[in-house]
Each structure stands twice: as structure tokens, then as C-alpha cells.
Design a protein around this motif. Structure first.
Motif, PDB file in Angstrom:
ATOM      1  N   ASP A 186      37.872 -38.168  57.886  1.00 39.57           N
ATOM      2  CA  ASP A 186      37.430 -39.785  57.349  1.00 39.57           C
ATOM      3  C   ASP A 186      36.356 -40.705  58.225  1.00 39.57           C
ATOM      4  O   ASP A 186      35.458 -41.246  57.209  1.00 39.57           O
ATOM      5  CB  ASP A 186      38.669 -40.295  56.779  1.00 39.57           C
ATOM      6  N   LYS A 187      36.612 -40.824  58.734  1.00 38.60           N
ATOM      7  CA  LYS A 187      35.324 -41.780  60.573  1.00 38.60           C
ATOM      8  C   LYS A 187      33.973 -40.981  60.050  1.00 38.60           C
ATOM      9  O   LYS A 187      33.147 -41.512  59.631  1.00 38.60           O
ATOM     10  CB  LYS A 187      35.887 -41.513  61.155  1.00 38.60           C
ATOM     11  N   ALA A 224      32.275 -39.071  57.779  1.00 44.75           N
ATOM     12  CA  ALA A 224      32.492 -39.140  56.252  1.00 44.75           C
ATOM     13  C   ALA A 224      31.789 -40.608  56.719  1.00 44.75           C
ATOM     14  O   ALA A 224      30.065 -40.403  55.875  1.00 44.75           O
ATOM     15  CB  ALA A 224      33.131 -38.687  55.019  1.00 44.75           C
ATOM     16  N   TYR A 225      32.607 -41.798  56.428  1.00 48.65           N
ATOM     17  CA  TYR A 225      31.910 -42.733  56.940  1.00 48.65           C
ATOM     18  C   TYR A 225      31.397 -43.093  57.334  1.00 48.65           C
ATOM     19  O   TYR A 225      29.880 -43.950  56.420  1.00 48.65           O
ATOM     20  CB  TYR A 225      33.312 -43.941  56.820  1.00 48.65           C
ATOM     21  N   LEU A 226      31.559 -42.716  58.324  1.00 49.38           N
ATOM     22  CA  LEU A 226      29.801 -43.074  59.334  1.00 49.38           C
ATOM     23  C   LEU A 226      27.808 -41.679  58.768  1.00 49.38           C
ATOM     24  O   LEU A 226      27.581 -42.787  58.567  1.00 49.38           O
ATOM     25  CB  LEU A 226      29.994 -42.532  60.738  1.00 49.38           C
ATOM     26  N   MET A 227      28.614 -40.667  58.048  1.00 49.22           N
ATOM     27  CA  MET A 227      27.333 -40.025  57.357  1.00 49.22           C
ATOM     28  C   MET A 227      27.593 -40.783  55.773  1.00 49.22           C
ATOM     29  O   MET A 227      25.499 -41.102  55.633  1.00 49.22           O
ATOM     30  CB  MET A 227      27.741 -38.779  57.078  1.00 49.22           C
ATOM     31  N   ALA A 228      28.159 -41.142  55.736  1.00 46.28           N
ATOM     32  CA  ALA A 228      27.959 -41.927  53.940  1.00 46.28           C
ATOM     33  C   ALA A 228      26.873 -43.465  54.319  1.00 46.28           C
ATOM     34  O   ALA A 228      26.434 -43.839  53.460  1.00 46.28           O
ATOM     35  CB  ALA A 228      29.250 -42.624  53.226  1.00 46.28           C
ATOM     36  N   SER A 229      27.402 -43.610  55.539  1.00 48.04           N
ATOM     37  CA  SER A 229      26.099 -44.732  55.975  1.00 48.04           C
ATOM     38  C   SER A 229      25.184 -44.698  56.566  1.00 48.04           C
ATOM     39  O   SER A 229      24.559 -45.481  56.767  1.00 48.04           O
ATOM     40  CB  SER A 229      27.400 -45.620  57.488  1.00 48.04           C
ATOM     41  N   LEU A 258      24.095 -42.323  58.556  1.00 47.53           N
ATOM     42  CA  LEU A 258      23.911 -41.157  60.443  1.00 47.53           C
ATOM     43  C   LEU A 258      24.478 -40.140  60.152  1.00 47.53           C
ATOM     44  O   LEU A 258      24.549 -38.954  58.778  1.00 47.53           O
ATOM     45  CB  LEU A 258      24.779 -41.655  61.481  1.00 47.53           C
ATOM     46  N   GLU A 266      25.269 -35.660  61.062  1.00 48.54           N
ATOM     47  CA  GLU A 266      26.341 -35.374  61.180  1.00 48.54           C
ATOM     48  C   GLU A 266      26.611 -35.642  63.096  1.00 48.54           C
ATOM     49  O   GLU A 266      27.595 -36.130  63.414  1.00 48.54           O
ATOM     50  CB  GLU A 266      26.838 -34.094  60.597  1.00 48.54           C
TER      51      GLU A 266
END
Lengths: 236, 373
Positions: free
Chosen positions: B322-323, B325-330, B332, B334
Motif C-alpha cells: 500500500d505504501k 502504491a501510494y508513492l507511485m500514484a503520487s 514516483l 517504483e
């Protein structure tokens, strides 16, 4: 700008969304309304490509490009950004470090006052944030990310009245800011309370129930109808 | 200023300075004292201030007869077969002696470094440090090899005496060669009312590392240690750590944050409460970046007094999806999202690292994850 065509989504072997058709044009703001469990958040998660939501039928098109097979970061790179409803805690990662990773330290400085978050730079992301602080952060995050298409998952729920106006103003500013290519941005927004509708000019509202869109219309009228009649489709 | 300055203010080459800067070295003029051991030569041993002496251990044994009593005081040569062999092979000990006089408030850090320049070299060092009563000092230490040195064997003994009421804050960063063997034995005595903050940053690949340490904490003294441990594929690190709370009011907190990127980490910690009113905590957190490798965390507690309060926590897990996915959706990538999560896990914000070294350490973590170290 964003189009869902006959979209069906499963989680494992459980159907979540059924045959959704939705089209958000350039510069348009659409609102999703519906009871808990109706599938609103699943729509946003499927657009962003989050696990465990799996598209089993239909397609998601962004700027005419099919998102099928694209990873989360690839969708973000295309210009999609999402304010999460329940983002995870990121121990040891400060707001300042996150902004630096996005090369958006200047935006953090410039925009944090708008959401009353000037003192958050050294805080670990989401760690110890109140419900309202999380919502404000998620909107501030979108200023840092600067996406062309904005997905908001209940940006105002759990926010005290004092900060609703700040969130509303920030969402309005985000939506009205031009996209990177100078065109207008689009947005898809979930609201439970409807309070955010006082702060933005939404173009279209969609009522969801049981994983389907059962009605589309003028958002404020639709919200008033829901307040009076509940989550049932207005008579034709 | 001590006599040994003029004797041992040898020059470092540009290459030596470059590799040392990566593990915290700065020009001796900006540090209160400096010791640099290159292979078997203590090239630099200089102090900029009165109240801090730094010299080769052999010189210290000749100059101060009481140093004999400190050497092999907390560790016996026959305690370990490797140590016994190493001691027997060497006629003269190699290493530094640091003596911070009682009450000295050292204005800038004391820095000490070990370098192995000879490929397939063998290095056996014995260092003794004495921080006098009520003295205050920051220490930076490091180990490094040039890029062309991949293999060799380093064995070290550190005996550290923190006298009553002293305050000592230290950070050590190591960067050995990818095929090296390192055996380090450290013993520390923390006197009554003294305070110690000690951080070890071990990020670079090496073949095998054994760290054997024992710390004895006196009355009302406190020790706060953090270990940042990284093991890429092909690296095996074993830690045998024992902390003894020997007298009333002794306190200790030891945190180990371990990341395996395919390597093996074995972390055996024992905390012993030997007196009433003692308080100690062991924390071992592990993060597995791939399905290869292994982390074994074994925190143990032993209360020899019914009024000793001891506790521990241990966890090992993968990167939270989840962390990620959150950062990638933001926005960044992978790889960048993983970097940020690992850095957050290692929580360097809570670790004492001199400001000028912080960015360097962050870069080292990113390089270690990408296999660049």
C-alpha cells in the motif's frame, strides 16, 4: 479527457463495478455520489490501477490512451493524480523529504499556507495526522504532484467546518489551474457530505448504487434530491 | 597540543581523502583530533586542542603505564580462536589510543578511520579510547577501501572507557570491499552517570562480517545505540551483542534496523539487568526487499534483579504494497518509491549523523539498494 467504457471491475472473484460508462471532458469536473459500498472509491482505484481492483471488462481511456496494462506510476506519469481517502502512514518519511523526492520543495513552501499546513514539513507522512489533517495533506500533495487530471476521494469528509473552506478553496484552485500543456484540467470527485459543492463548479453528478451508475445530472440538483429522497434515482 | 601531532601528521593522498570523505572524513583542521590508519601505518594522529591526546597504541603503552591495564582488560586474546591467532601473529599492536582528559569539552568531533589499500591484505588493529570524567565529545569513525580492493581480512578490537559523568556521541560508517571478511570485537565500559549515543551505519556489501560487542553500563548511566544494517546479495552479517546493566539506575536502548536485499543478517542481542532500578529495551526491525536472503532477529532478556525492567520488540516484513502504491500514484517511479520507503524504515532522521554527512548516507542507501555498493 477521461472515459470509462463499459467498465466492470472485480476484487478476487467478487464483482464490484458493473458496466460503468462515464466521460469527463477537458476542463470538466464530475462528482460521484452514492451510499457507502456503492463502488465510488473502486472507480477511482481502478482508474489509478490500484490493487486488488482488476478490470474484467471494458476499458479506461485517458486522453484517448487505453490504460490497460499500465502500472500505477505510468498512470501518474501520464497525468493522473489522486487524493486518497485513507493513505498509509509512512514512518520516517517527512513531508519535506516527500516533496523533495517529487522535486516540489518550492510548491510545498508556496501552497502549504493555503491548507494551514505550514508547520508540517518535518512531520512523518500521515503519522499522527488527524482525519482532517490527512484530507488537507492529500489536497496539498496534489499541488506538489501537479497532475492534469484530479481524482478526489471524499476530500472533505471528517474535516471540521473551519477547514472545509480551506479545502474547498484549494480544490477550486487546483481544478482551475491550467494543465502542463496549457489546456484545462479535469476532475472526478467523490463527495459524501456535498459540502465541497459549495466551493467548486461541478459540471456533472453521477449517482452510484450497487456498483452501477444509475443516474447522471446536474450535481447540486442531484445532491438536493438525495438529501430529500435518499440514494434513489430521480424520476425521469 | 600533544607531542604526537608533529610526529604523525602524515599526508593523505588525494585518493585516500576522497574515499575517506565518503565515510565522514574532513580536513584535520576542522576536527578536534584525527587518526587515520592506512594498512599497518597510523599515517595521521593529530590533535588540534589541549586535553585530547591521540597517538599510536604502542606509543601510548610506552608513555602511560596504566594503558597496559586497559589493554585486553575487557576482552581476552583467547576468548576467540581468531583473536588468539591474530594476537600471536603480531609482535606489535597496530592501532590508535585516544585520551580525552577529564572535564574536556571537545569543540569539534574527533575522527578516526581505517583504510585497507593492499588487495588481499590482512589487517589486525587494536584501538583504545578513554573519555575522561565529565568530558564531552563527538566521535566520527569510518572504514574504507579504494575501489580496486575487493578482498582482504580485517580484524579489530576496540576497548572504550567512558568515565563517570562523561558524554560521548558517536557515529561510525563502514565501506569495505565486496569480497572482504571483517571481524570486529568491541568492548565498552560506561561509567556512573555517563551518557553514550552510538550509531553504526553498515550499508556496503562485503562477504562476511562478524560483530561481537559487549557493553557494561554503570550506575545511572545511559546508552542509546542504533544500528543501520544493510545486506545486499552475497553479504552475510552476524551480530552478537550483549548489554549489561551492571548497577542501579543503568539504562539502555538498542535499536537495530536491518534491510536485506538478498543478503543474510543474523542479529543476536542479549540485554542483562544485573541490578535493581535498571531499565533496558532491545528493538530489532527487519525489512526484506526480495524473497532471497534472510533476516534472523533474536532479542533476549535476562533479569538478574527482580527490579530490572527489560523489554524487546522484533519484526521482520516485506515492503508494504500500500505504501509503494501510494508513492507511485503520487508520481514516483517504483525504484524511487522503494528508496523512500527504505529510507523511512531506516529512519535516519532519528539517528545522530553530522549534518554534513547526512546527504552522503542517504546516497549510500540508494546506491546500496541498486547494487551500486
Amino acid at each position: 479527457m477521461l472515459e470509462l467504457r463499459d467498465l466492470s471491475v472485480f476484487v478476487g472473484d467478487k464483482p464490484i463495478l458493473h458496466n460503468i460508462d462515464l466521460k469527463v471532458g477537458v476542463g470538466e469536473v464530475h462528482v460521484l455520489l452514492g451510499p457507502n459500498g456503492s463502488g465510488k472509491s473502486s472507480v477511482l482505484a481502478a482508474i489509478m490501477g490500484l490493487s486488488p481492483f482488476e478490470v474484467t471488462r471494458g476499458s479506461i481511456l485517458y486522453r484517448d490512451k487505453d490504460l490497460d496494462g499500465l502500472g500505477i506510476d505510468e498512470r501518474a506519469a501520464l497525468g493522473l493524480g489522486m487524493a486518497f481517502q485513507r493513505p498509509p502512514e509512512l514512518d520516517g518519511v517527512t513531508v519535506e523529504e516527500f516533496a523533495a523526492a517529487l522535486d516540489a520543495s518550492r510548491e510545498l513552501t508556496n501552497e502549504s499556507a493555503l491548507l494551514n499546513m505550514e508547520d508540517f514539513a518535518q512531520r512523518d507522512l500521515m503519522v499522527g495526522f488527524s482525519g482532517g489533517e490527512i484530507k488537507r495533506w492529500e489536497v496539498l500533495k496534489l499541488f506538489l504532484q501537479d497532475p492534469d487530471f484530479l481524482l478526489f476521494d471524499e476530500p472533505e469528509s471528517g474535516v471540521d467546518l473551519e477547514h472545509i473552506a480551506a479545502i474547498g478553496a484549494a480544490v477550486r484552485k487546483l481544478v482551475s489551474k491550467p494543465a502542463k500543456d496549457g489546456s484545462k484540467r479535469g476532475a472526478l470527485l467523490i463527495t459524501h457530505t456535498g459540502l465541497i459543492l459549495e466551493h467548486i463548479d461541478a459540471d456533472q453528478g453521477h449517482l452510484m448504487r450497487d456498483g452501477k451508475i444509475i443516474h447522471s445530472g446536474a450535481p447540486k440538483d442531484l445532491f438536493k434530491h438525495i438529501q430529500k429522497q435518499g440514494y434513489v434515482a430521480p424520476a425521469a | 597540543m600533544s607531542e604526537s601531532i608533529a610526529d604523525r601528521a602524515g599526508e593523505l593522498s588525494g585518493t585516500e581523502e576522497t574515499i575517506l570523505r565518503e565515510v565522514g572524513y574532513d580536513a584535520p583542521a576542522s576536527r578536534s583530533a584525527t587518526a587515520v590508519l592506512i594498512d599497518h601505518d597510523l599515517r595521521v594522529a593529530s590533535s588540534q586542542i589541549d586535553g585530547v591526546e591521540i597517538m599510536p597504541i604502542q606509543e601510548a603503552l610506552m608513555r602511560y603505564d596504566w594503558v597496559q591495564n586497559l589493554m585486553f582488560n575487557m576482552i581476552a586474546p583467547d576468548e576467540n580462536e581468531l583473536l588468539r591467532q591474530s594476537v600471536e601473529l603480531l609482535d606489535d599492536p597496530i592501532g590508535h589510543f585516544i585520551y580525552v582528559h577529564d572535564g574536556t569539552k571537545v569543540p569539534h568531533p574527533i575522527q578516526t578511520f581505517t583504510v585497507m589499500e593492499r588487495p588481499q591484505g590482512r589487517q589486525f588493529t587494536h584501538n583504545i579510547t578513554v573519555i575522561g570524567k565529565d568530558a564531552e565529545v563527538d566521535m566520527i569513525s569510518g572504514a574504507a577501501v579504494p575501489g580496486n580492493v575487493h578482498a582482504g581480512h580485517h580484524v579489530s578490537i576496540e576497548e572504550t572507557y567512558i568515565r563517570d559523568g562523561a558524554r560521548c556521541r558517536g557515529v561510525s560508517i563502514e565501506r569495505w570491499g565486496s569480497n572482504m571478511l571483517v571481524d570486529s570485537f568491541s568492548r565498552s565500559e560506561v561509567g556512573a552517570g555517563a551518557e553514550v549515543v552510538s550509531n553504526q551505519i553498515m550499508l556496503a556489501a562485503l562477504r562476511r562480517h562478524l560483530s561481537d560487542s559487549k557493553t557494561y553500563i554503570g550506575a545511572d548511566a545511559s546508552s542509546n545505540e542504533q544500528a543501520i544494517i544493510f545486506a545486499p546479495q552475497g553479504t552475510k552479517r552476524t551480530f552478537e551483542l550483549e548489554v549489561f546493566l551492571t548497577a542501579e539506575g543503568a539504562r539502555s536502548e538498542h535499536l537495530a534496523r536491518m534491510v536485506s536485499a538478498g543478503g543474510e543478517i543474523i542479529n543476536n542481542n542479549l540485554l542483562v539487568g544485573q541490578a535493581p532500578g535498571t531499565n533496558g529495551f532491545l528493538g530489532c526491525d527487519g525489512l526484506m526487499l526480495s524473497s532471497e536472503g534472510e533476516i534472523v532477529a533474536t532479542p533476549s532478556l535476562k533479569a538478574a534483579s527482580h527490579e530490572s525492567m527489560l523489554s524487546h520488540e522484533a519484526s521482520v516484513g516485506m515492503i508494504d504494497k500500500d505504501k509503494l502504491a501510494y508513492l507511485m500514484a503520487s508520481g514516483l517511479s517504483e525504484d524511487r518509491a522503494r528508496d523512500l520507503i527504505v529510507q523511512g524504515f531506516l529512519n535516519l532522521n532519528d539517528v545522530y549523523i553530522p549534518d554534513e554527512m547526512r546527504a552522503q548516507v542517504t546516497d549510500m542507501i540508494a546506491a546500496a539498494q541498486s547494487g551500486g555498493m
